[in-house]
Structure formats: C-alpha cells, structure tokens
Scaffold this motif. Sequence first.
Motif, PDB file in Angstrom:
ATOM      1  N   THR B 126       0.830  -1.208   0.000  1.00  0.00           N
ATOM      2  CA  THR B 126       0.000   0.000   0.000  1.00  0.00           C
ATOM      3  C   THR B 126       0.867   1.261   0.000  1.00  0.00           C
ATOM      4  N   ARG B 127       2.177   1.083   0.169  1.00  0.00           N
ATOM      5  CA  ARG B 127       3.068   2.247   0.229  1.00  0.00           C
ATOM      6  C   ARG B 127       4.123   2.216  -0.874  1.00  0.00           C
ATOM      7  N   PHE B 128       3.890   1.378  -1.890  1.00  0.00           N
ATOM      8  CA  PHE B 128       4.882   1.253  -2.960  1.00  0.00           C
ATOM      9  C   PHE B 128       5.231   2.605  -3.606  1.00  0.00           C
ATOM     10  N   PHE B 129       4.216   3.458  -3.813  1.00  0.00           N
ATOM     11  CA  PHE B 129       4.481   4.727  -4.504  1.00  0.00           C
ATOM     12  C   PHE B 129       5.276   5.684  -3.619  1.00  0.00           C
ATOM     13  N   GLU B 130       4.923   5.708  -2.361  1.00  0.00           N
ATOM     14  CA  GLU B 130       5.671   6.532  -1.400  1.00  0.00           C
ATOM     15  C   GLU B 130       7.134   6.051  -1.342  1.00  0.00           C
ATOM     16  N   ILE B 131       7.302   4.728  -1.290  1.00  0.00           N
ATOM     17  CA  ILE B 131       8.650   4.150  -1.290  1.00  0.00           C
ATOM     18  C   ILE B 131       9.376   4.499  -2.588  1.00  0.00           C
ATOM     19  N   ALA B 132       8.624   4.519  -3.699  1.00  0.00           N
ATOM     20  CA  ALA B 132       9.231   4.846  -4.997  1.00  0.00           C
ATOM     21  C   ALA B 132       9.824   6.251  -4.975  1.00  0.00           C
ATOM     22  N   TYR B 133       9.072   7.220  -4.485  1.00  0.00           N
ATOM     23  CA  TYR B 133       9.598   8.592  -4.440  1.00  0.00           C
ATOM     24  C   TYR B 133      10.757   8.707  -3.456  1.00  0.00           C
ATOM     25  N   ALA B 134      10.661   7.991  -2.351  1.00  0.00           N
ATOM     26  CA  ALA B 134      11.763   7.989  -1.381  1.00  0.00           C
ATOM     27  C   ALA B 134      13.020   7.388  -2.022  1.00  0.00           C
ATOM     28  N   THR B 135      12.816   6.380  -2.861  1.00  0.00           N
ATOM     29  CA  THR B 135      13.957   5.737  -3.529  1.00  0.00           C
ATOM     30  C   THR B 135      14.574   6.664  -4.565  1.00  0.00           C
ATOM     31  N   MET B 136      13.705   7.310  -5.382  1.00  0.00           N
ATOM     32  CA  MET B 136      14.196   8.287  -6.372  1.00  0.00           C
ATOM     33  C   MET B 136      15.115   9.302  -5.706  1.00  0.00           C
ATOM     34  N   HIS B 137      14.642   9.845  -4.605  1.00  0.00           N
ATOM     35  CA  HIS B 137      15.336  10.994  -4.019  1.00  0.00           C
ATOM     36  C   HIS B 137      16.421  10.609  -3.006  1.00  0.00           C
ATOM     37  N   THR B 138      16.740   9.325  -2.969  1.00  0.00           N
ATOM     38  CA  THR B 138      17.913   8.925  -2.182  1.00  0.00           C
ATOM     39  C   THR B 138      18.937   8.248  -3.108  1.00  0.00           C
ATOM     40  N   THR B 139      18.431   7.447  -4.046  1.00  0.00           N
ATOM     41  CA  THR B 139      19.350   6.676  -4.896  1.00  0.00           C
ATOM     42  C   THR B 139      19.631   7.351  -6.227  1.00  0.00           C
ATOM     43  N   GLY B 140      18.720   8.199  -6.683  1.00  0.00           N
ATOM     44  CA  GLY B 140      18.851   8.755  -8.027  1.00  0.00           C
ATOM     45  C   GLY B 140      18.260   7.873  -9.106  1.00  0.00           C
ATOM     46  N   GLN B 141      17.653   6.772  -8.731  1.00  0.00           N
ATOM     47  CA  GLN B 141      16.983   5.962  -9.754  1.00  0.00           C
ATOM     48  C   GLN B 141      15.865   6.773 -10.406  1.00  0.00           C
ATOM     49  N   ALA B 142      15.584   6.459 -11.688  1.00  0.00           N
ATOM     50  CA  ALA B 142      14.440   7.068 -12.351  1.00  0.00           C
ATOM     51  C   ALA B 142      13.155   6.519 -11.725  1.00  0.00           C
ATOM     52  N   LEU B 238      15.164   6.292   4.037  1.00  0.00           N
ATOM     53  CA  LEU B 238      13.699   6.407   4.048  1.00  0.00           C
ATOM     54  C   LEU B 238      12.969   5.202   3.429  1.00  0.00           C
ATOM     55  N   PRO B 239      13.407   4.703   2.265  1.00  0.00           N
ATOM     56  CA  PRO B 239      12.642   3.586   1.675  1.00  0.00           C
ATOM     57  C   PRO B 239      12.538   2.386   2.613  1.00  0.00           C
ATOM     58  N   ILE B 240      13.632   2.023   3.248  1.00  0.00           N
ATOM     59  CA  ILE B 240      13.609   0.838   4.104  1.00  0.00           C
ATOM     60  C   ILE B 240      13.018   1.167   5.478  1.00  0.00           C
ATOM     61  N   ALA B 241      13.107   2.442   5.892  1.00  0.00           N
ATOM     62  CA  ALA B 241      12.477   2.829   7.167  1.00  0.00           C
ATOM     63  C   ALA B 241      10.977   2.577   7.102  1.00  0.00           C
ATOM     64  N   ILE B 242      10.402   2.863   5.926  1.00  0.00           N
ATOM     65  CA  ILE B 242       8.955   2.634   5.757  1.00  0.00           C
ATOM     66  C   ILE B 242       8.642   1.142   5.883  1.00  0.00           C
ATOM     67  N   VAL B 243       9.494   0.298   5.303  1.00  0.00           N
ATOM     68  CA  VAL B 243       9.271  -1.154   5.381  1.00  0.00           C
ATOM     69  C   VAL B 243       9.393  -1.639   6.828  1.00  0.00           C
ATOM     70  N   VAL B 244      10.443  -1.183   7.514  1.00  0.00           N
ATOM     71  CA  VAL B 244      10.636  -1.587   8.919  1.00  0.00           C
ATOM     72  C   VAL B 244       9.433  -1.144   9.764  1.00  0.00           C
ATOM     73  N   ALA B 245       8.972   0.075   9.522  1.00  0.00           N
ATOM     74  CA  ALA B 245       7.820   0.574  10.292  1.00  0.00           C
ATOM     75  C   ALA B 245       6.602  -0.322  10.093  1.00  0.00           C
ATOM     76  N   GLU B 246       6.386  -0.774   8.862  1.00  0.00           N
ATOM     77  CA  GLU B 246       5.230  -1.644   8.607  1.00  0.00           C
ATOM     78  C   GLU B 246       5.385  -2.988   9.313  1.00  0.00           C
ATOM     79  N   VAL B 247       6.590  -3.523   9.313  1.00  0.00           N
ATOM     80  CA  VAL B 247       6.824  -4.782  10.020  1.00  0.00           C
ATOM     81  C   VAL B 247       6.546  -4.592  11.514  1.00  0.00           C
ATOM     82  N   GLN B 248       7.044  -3.503  12.067  1.00  0.00           N
ATOM     83  CA  GLN B 248       6.848  -3.255  13.500  1.00  0.00           C
ATOM     84  C   GLN B 248       5.365  -3.141  13.851  1.00  0.00           C
TER      85      GLN B 248
END
Lengths: 557, 557
Positions: B126-142, B238-248
């Motif tokens: 449910t947070r894939f898009f949020e993770i996507a933007y977090a990934t763009m702006h940390t890794t530089g991926q398109a 940020l991308p993995i923080a969101i994943v960890v938060a969901e697991v918690q």
Amino acid sequence: MNLNLMDKHQEIIDKAVQALHERTFFAQYPENPQPDVYGENADKEGREKYKTHLNSKFEELLQENPESWVGQEESPYEQQPLGVTYPFFSPETLVSRADEAYHQWRKVSPADRASLLVESLERMKTRFFEIAYATMHTTGQAYMMSFQASGPHAADRALEAIASGFEEQTRFPESTEWEKPMGKYNLKLNKSWRAVPKGVGLVIGCSTFPTWNTVPGMFASLVTGNPVIVKPHPKAVLPIAIVVAEVQKVLQENGLNPNICQLAVDADDRLITKDLAEHPKVKLIDYTGGNEFGNYVEGLPGKVTFTEKTGVNSIILDSMDDLDKVAQNLAFSVTLYSGQMCTAPQNFFVPETGVKVGGEQVPYEEVVEKIAGAVTALVNNPKAAPHILGAIQNPATTERLKGAKSANSREVLSSCDFENPVFANARTCTPVIYEVDATDKESYSRELFGPVVLIIKTKSTDQSIEIAKEMATNHGAISCGAYTTDSEIKEKIMDEMSLAGTPVSFNLTGGIYVNQNASFSDFHVTGGNPAGNASFTNPEFVIKRFTWVGFREPVQG
Amino acid sequence: MNLNLMDKHQEIIDKAVQALHERTFFAQYPENPQPDVYGENADKEGREKYKTHLNSKFEELLQENPESWVGQEESPYEQQPLGVTYPFFSPETLVSRADEAYHQWRKVSPADRASLLVESLERMKTRFFEIAYATMHTTGQAYMMSFQASGPHAADRALEAIASGFEEQTRFPESTEWEKPMGKYNLKLNKSWRAVPKGVGLVIGCSTFPTWNTVPGMFASLVTGNPVIVKPHPKAVLPIAIVVAEVQKVLQENGLNPNICQLAVDADDRLITKDLAEHPKVKLIDYTGGNEFGNYVEGLPGKVTFTEKTGVNSIILDSMDDLDKVAQNLAFSVTLYSGQMCTAPQNFFVPETGVKVGGEQVPYEEVVEKIAGAVTALVNNPKAAPHILGAIQNPATTERLKGAKSANSREVLSSCDFENPVFANARTCTPVIYEVDATDKESYSRELFGPVVLIIKTKSTDQSIEIAKEMATNHGAISCGAYTTDSEIKEKIMDEMSLAGTPVSFNLTGGIYVNQNASFSDFHVTGGNPAGNASFTNPEFVIKRFTWVGFREPVQG
C-alpha cells in the motif's frame, strides 16, 4: 554421461531419500553380523582376509606410480605394528590428479554419481567383516562395535549423504521455459541451471572411527561431483583404504578415472595434511579430530569446511523412576569403547540435595555411589566387560586419566588394569570417576577424551542446566543426557540446550545409550556450538559443496 | 504460539513455494504501477505522502526513547538535503533490545512467522508509490525503476525468502516415533526436532538499492526466528524505514515486541556498523556494498555472513544475427541507472578479427562504432534518456569516469553533461566508452562502478572466454552476457563461466537485459566467486540461519 546404473540402485536411493524425510528407523545395511544376512563363513573369511594384509603392501588401490610405501599402524590389542604399507604420493601429485579427475567427474550426472556410489557401498558390504578386524586392530574397538560402526552404520551414513546430495541436486528443475506477460506480448526465456561442484575435496579422518567419521564427507563431496582425497589418521588407515579401493574399482569398471577418489597416507617423515589443506585447488575440507587442528582448518581462507571437533558432554540428573536402571545405563555409556567416543558423556551434574526417585528424595552421596557401583559391576562382569571396553587406541588416553584429577577433586573410582581374556597385551583401562564441586569450573571445562567421569555437585537442577548450557556454548557438546520426570524441567532443558545447539536424550534406560546416533534420523553434531560446524546429514552438509549457476536465452521464433 | 494468521496468507505462501521449485515466471506484486492494480490516485498520494516526510522526524517506528534524531540523506535530483531525521540508538541498546525480542520471536512457529511477514509485505504494497519517491530521491533511480525495484520486485524477493525459510523449517517432521527391531523386541523412541534460530541478525544496506538488497536477508533472518537490526546506508534510509515501520506495526498488532525488527541509523558523528557487526550477540550478518568492508564482514569470527560485493561483469561478443539489435540492447544495459547496478556489464570482449553477423564477418572497428552509436542514440533520445539514466547517487561515481581511463586506453565515447528535463539540478552523467587491449589487464581488472564501458580487444573468442572467466574467478562477477550463434562456443562459455560461478544470459535483444534478475527464477549472485558468498534465494541462504536440534526419549509403557 549416462551410465545406466541408476535403474539398478534407484530403489535404494528412493527409500533413503524417503527415510531422510520421515526420520523413522531405516537401515539399508543390517547391523547384526548374523550368518543368514552376511553368509555362513563371512566372519571367518573376513578375519582371514584381514590377516593377509598384515606385513604386506596394500596393492588394491588404482593410484599409479607411488613414490614409496609407508605405514605406521599398530594394534592396540597386540601393541605391535600391523606392517601394512600403502603407496605414498606427494600432495602436489594427489591434487593435480584430483584436479584432472574433477573435469570428468563433474560431467557425470548426479543420478549416475549416486548410483556408482551406492554400488561401491554394496561392494563395501561384502567386506564388512574384513573392515571390522581392520578396525579392531587400529582403533581398539571391541569386535561388535568394530563391525557395526565401521561396517553397516558407516555405510548407512554414507548412503544418507548420497541420498541427501542426490535430492538437493535434483530439487530444482534442470531447465524451464520462463514466460512473463508484458501486456502486448509475452517475454519468453529458456532457462537452465547447473549444480557446479566446488572443486577438490579433502577428508581428514580420525584414529578412533576411521570409516564412520570419514564416509559422510567423502560421499557427500563425491555425490555432488567433487573429486576427493581421503587422508586417514596414520594410525587407522586400513579400514578406509578398503572402502577407497572399492570406490576406485567401481569407477574404473565404469570407464571413469579412479583418481576421482584417492587415498593419501602420511609418510613417517612427511606429514602431508597441511600441504593438502592449504593447496589452492582444495576447496572443501571435512575434518574429524581435536580442536587445535580443527580451528586451523576452519580458519583457512577460501575453503568450505565441515568439522567435528571436541566437546564436553553433560548428563543432567534431576528425577527418575529407577535409579539402578539409570546408573546401569550411564555405566554402559562411559565404559563403551572406554569412553573414546565424541558422544560419550563426561560431566554428570547432580544437585547437592540429591535426586528424586519415584517421588522420594535420594541423597547426593547415594547417587554417586550407585553410579560408581554400576561401573564397578560392569567392568567386573567377565562376560560383558571385554566386549564393551575394547582397548585404548592412543597411550596418551591412559595418561590423561591421571591428569584429569584437579587439586580439589575427590577420586570416587579409580581406573584399574583390565586383562583382556583373548589379547594378553591389550592396552586397556577402566573408567575413573572424580567428584568436583560446581565452583571448580576449570577442572571440568575441557574434554577429557577417554573413560573419565566427573560428577559435579551443583546447588540445584537449575544450576546443573545453566552450567551444562554454558559448557556446550563455550566448549562445545555433541550429546547431552537428562533424567527428569518433571515436564516443566524437561521443557527448560530442551529450551536451554537447544540454544546451545545440543541434542538431548531423555530418560534413557535399557538397551539405548546417549552415545548412539542413528543414520537417517539423528542429526549428528548440530553445527550450533564449538564442537563442530557441520551435521551428518542436514541439507547444509551437501548444499555447500556445489554452486547453482543459471543460464538463460530468449526462446527463438 | 498460534496467531491464526496462517490461514489468511497460506495461499500466497504455497504459491511462492511452488514457484521456487518451478522457477517459471511468478510475481505476487505486479511490477506495473498501473491504476487498475494500485488505485486511481495511488501515485499522487504516494508522492504527497513522500513529501510529508521532508524536513520532519520519521515518527512511525515503535522503538522507544531515542537518544537523538539524525539524518544525512540528500536528493541526487535536487542536490539538497531531504531533512528527514530518524531516531538514533546506541549499538548496545539496539542489540540488547534485539536479544530480548529474540526469546519471544523464536517461540513463534515458522508458519505464524511466515504469515506475519507476508502481512507486512501486503502493508508495504500500500506504500509502494511513497517508497518509490523515497527511492528516487535517495538513490537517483528514475521513477519507474524506483517503483519496480524498491516496491514489487523487492517485495517479491522478500516473499521468496519467506517461502524458502518456511519450507526449509517445515521440511522435516517436528516429531516422529522411531521404532527399531531388536530381534526379540522393538526399541521405541519418541523423537522431536526444533529449528533453532542462530541469534541477532544484522542487515547492512547499500546506497543504490535500499530495499531490494536489504529485504532478502532481513526477511530470511526473520522467518527463521532471528530478530533483525536493519542498518541502512546513511544516504538511503527512508525507503527501508517505511518497510521496517510496517513490520513493526504488524508485530505490535499481534501482541509481539516490535524490537524483533529494528532500524539502526548512523549519527553524523557516530558510525555504528562496526560496533554492531562485532557485537558477540550478533550472529548473522547480511551485507551489500564494496569489497573492502565486505571482506571485513566475511572475516569476522563467530558470524554467519551473507555478502554481495563488487564484481567485474563481462559481455562476450562472438556471433549474432543482428548487430544493431545487440548494440541497442547493450546500450540500454549500460545506460540503465547510469550503470549503478551490481549486474551492469562493464568489460566487453570483442575479437580483433571482428564478429560474425548473419554469417558475415564484421570488422572489429565497426562493432565498436555500433555500440558507441547505440549509446549515443539512446542518451540523445529525449523521450527515453531521462527515464533510463536517472541521476548519480554518489559524486564519487562521476569522478570515477575520468579515472577509468588508463594510459594505454583510447576514449571511444566521452561522457557528457545531461540535463534532466524535470530536475535542473540533477547530478547526471552519460556512459563513457574506452577501448583497451587485452594485454592491458590492469585497466580492466577492477569494478568501475557507474556508466563505464571498456571494450577489450582480444585475439579470439577463446581468449575472450578465458579472460572473462579469469576476471570472474579472481575479481568476482554477478552477471555475464554472451552473444554467439555457435552451439559449441555456447557450451564452452556455459562450462567455463559455470566454473567461475557466473550466470550467463545468451543473445539478449529486445525488452530483456543482462542487468535484470527475476525473483523465484534467477538465483541472484551464486556465491561461487569473490562477488559474494550468498545467493538470493537458494536454500543455503535460509538454512544457515538456524540449527536443527533433536530430542529423544523412550516411549513409555
């Protein structure tokens, strides 16, 4: 390469794989040396065959052009050299021959490799009695243990490794068509995978169980496509030399290079283990023996290692129905092969308040007396004792009995000279029992290989468990025995000892002992504590011997 | 502990286990960010949600009493800090909390653990898009790669690890009755086994794939009962923080300690990775990143380590049907995320005699020109280039392009400034191509992370294969691409590269690239060369995270 041997042994392999997963009793090779299974004259012929090896060259191996002939074995029963000599090869020769054989062996399919190896076990079976006498006169094991441990039990452990290796290599498809929907079209790839063997394997044997502890690693490496150099202990070569010879014959009969499986024997003046272990082409090492060399092996860079080292095995005494039966069972465990087993118990933890027997508290002193009494009765039983004690493999073991006594320990039972009724010159000793306090930790924090029992007086069963766990965690343990009728204490022991990676046998009495370990059911050594990093035979034991490599290509057209 | 979650996700787990064994296409999480799957406003909402994190505390984690708030991320697209801060905890706090959580988590059944973890992936979805933007702006991926790699592809690799861990832990019976015929009676033992988790796990992430490279080890350790400390790269949290938060959150909702899965972030002035890695209670370490730290991790005593380090990936050009299609495919592979992928090809081996195209020999120079031309065309395509190149995560990568030129190499294509049409401040560069002779081995015997192509002129395809194998064996390789229409050469490449533990993609053209790696089908990293000792996800990847411990007791009565 298709050798069409698979059909011949498919049933054995299938049954063995099934047994691995059911973990119920299974034995391909019957453990009783009875004539109706092995033949009317099998024992006599085996003994005679063994005698033909004495004072002779062992010429069955198919390894060509030896540099010299060497041999250092001597019988613990007769305390004189066997006079068997084996071909000697330099480490460089052994490794270069293994490397050449590698490129043939790795191209044989896992199914064919498994069949060839089962065939070699079937040949080994015809020589179980000969191997038994060879084992007696190198290890000092009594006849029955020599037969069972080096013959059928070893062959079953080898079969277990073959079955596990075969299963792991065939667990994923060799090839598949991968089709991914891309919206307007499907992307199609042909994919295939190969289980690529790691390279030359080295198996370093021990002096007490020359086949049982060698064949699991040897057959695990072979079934996964790795050539193997078998390096036995220089004092226990003959039993495994016979096995290697049988493997070589099967290889040659099937048009394969016998150097796929070589025997490597030390010369008197040239120990070759380290040169072999450090050779860059040697990728896999299986090792059984002491800690010092084991830690060296584990620390070698660029190698995958499988070790079984030393440990401090505990018995936890809390509560039971019948103290006499418990004492008898433990007496047998410490007397069996004079304690020269990696699974033999050493540290017996008894609370100072005693143990509960049938609901009644029995004082500490009485528990100690019962155990000592049971050992005394057993070693004084002329019908049983010689067949249980065997002889002492290494004179250092006899020396160790004295050194085991610390300043603060009390001798409960002394070791006595024991005269073997058949072999007047046998090197023997009987179990010694020392009593130490739980506070004297140094005295019991080490393996005292041989028939040494330390009875450790603790404050309580909780302290017994705590120290047993600590010993296993810090110094290793391969077995643990516990006696309790309390389900909560039982669960606590299971939980704590599981964290120490130590299997536990509960409430053993009668004809089953903590030292025993059944193929296809009991994992031998867990890899979870310093006693070793490998386990016969969990999937890790075979998986680490090969690498999965994948290939893919678009489907044409 | 029975959480009754198993039923809810049993079907997903069963399908995933089946996919592991069929190795055909399977995806639980669709890779296309299409509205009919993820919802009409999912992209917009995800972007807005991402923006709410900027210049704020990340307060979703359930880890209590942080010592301070820290954060060092900055966007490669905007070249300015994100301003997100995360709670900081000392290594001692993190490990002691993990150890406490261990004793709860290890008692949850493998089935329940698997279900809880699948539940957390469903929340992550449910947070894939949020993770996507977090990934763009940390890794530089398109954008598209950010969505796919950090979202569905990562979740599928996590599911793969869950499925494999669940299967391995339930592959042997929990208990059985073992009955051995003893002649006059049968010996009966009740046996049971426990898969005992090794202890605290540490997962060390990298800056370029913060979820994709982290979740396999993280979920593999978790499903096998080990608590996990996730230590992201300080520039990509940020991308993995969101994943960890969901697991918690899932853990807490089910009455479990959220510290079973903790996030560990470096402070600006306090790097904590080594303290964590060396802590005696940390038993498992997953690592993705450079060789130097990776070798340090692999050398830590008493740890089970799973590494993915650097490699030198090769392309072998021999013969093909259509050189243009090949050049276009390779151009895409080197341009994709500006070569900042562990699977990106670097060394292109071309025989000095040229390659065969549709049966005709095409000269070496023309092959080089075609490749350079295809790259130029791609980076000059305004509709495609920005969505392929992305931005440069680390300024050091841009510097590396210049350093990649050796004294004897010739620049075939220079890197140019590339203006991103959306982000004027984006840190970008385009691929550089150097031509070197096969004799200039030093220049191509190292990973040049980023968009660097070395075209290596060889004597023949045989030499190309020989050097590609040597590079992989000595310096590691994660991928290899080969183009040949000759079945003998193909088999030779498969055989030689399999000995170097390197997967090979043959004759890729069109919409499939050597860099890509599919969950449930392709093993990622083989463990067979210096590029890493672990593989997503073969059974070894999960088996080494727990220990089988057995218990036995005579059957009563």
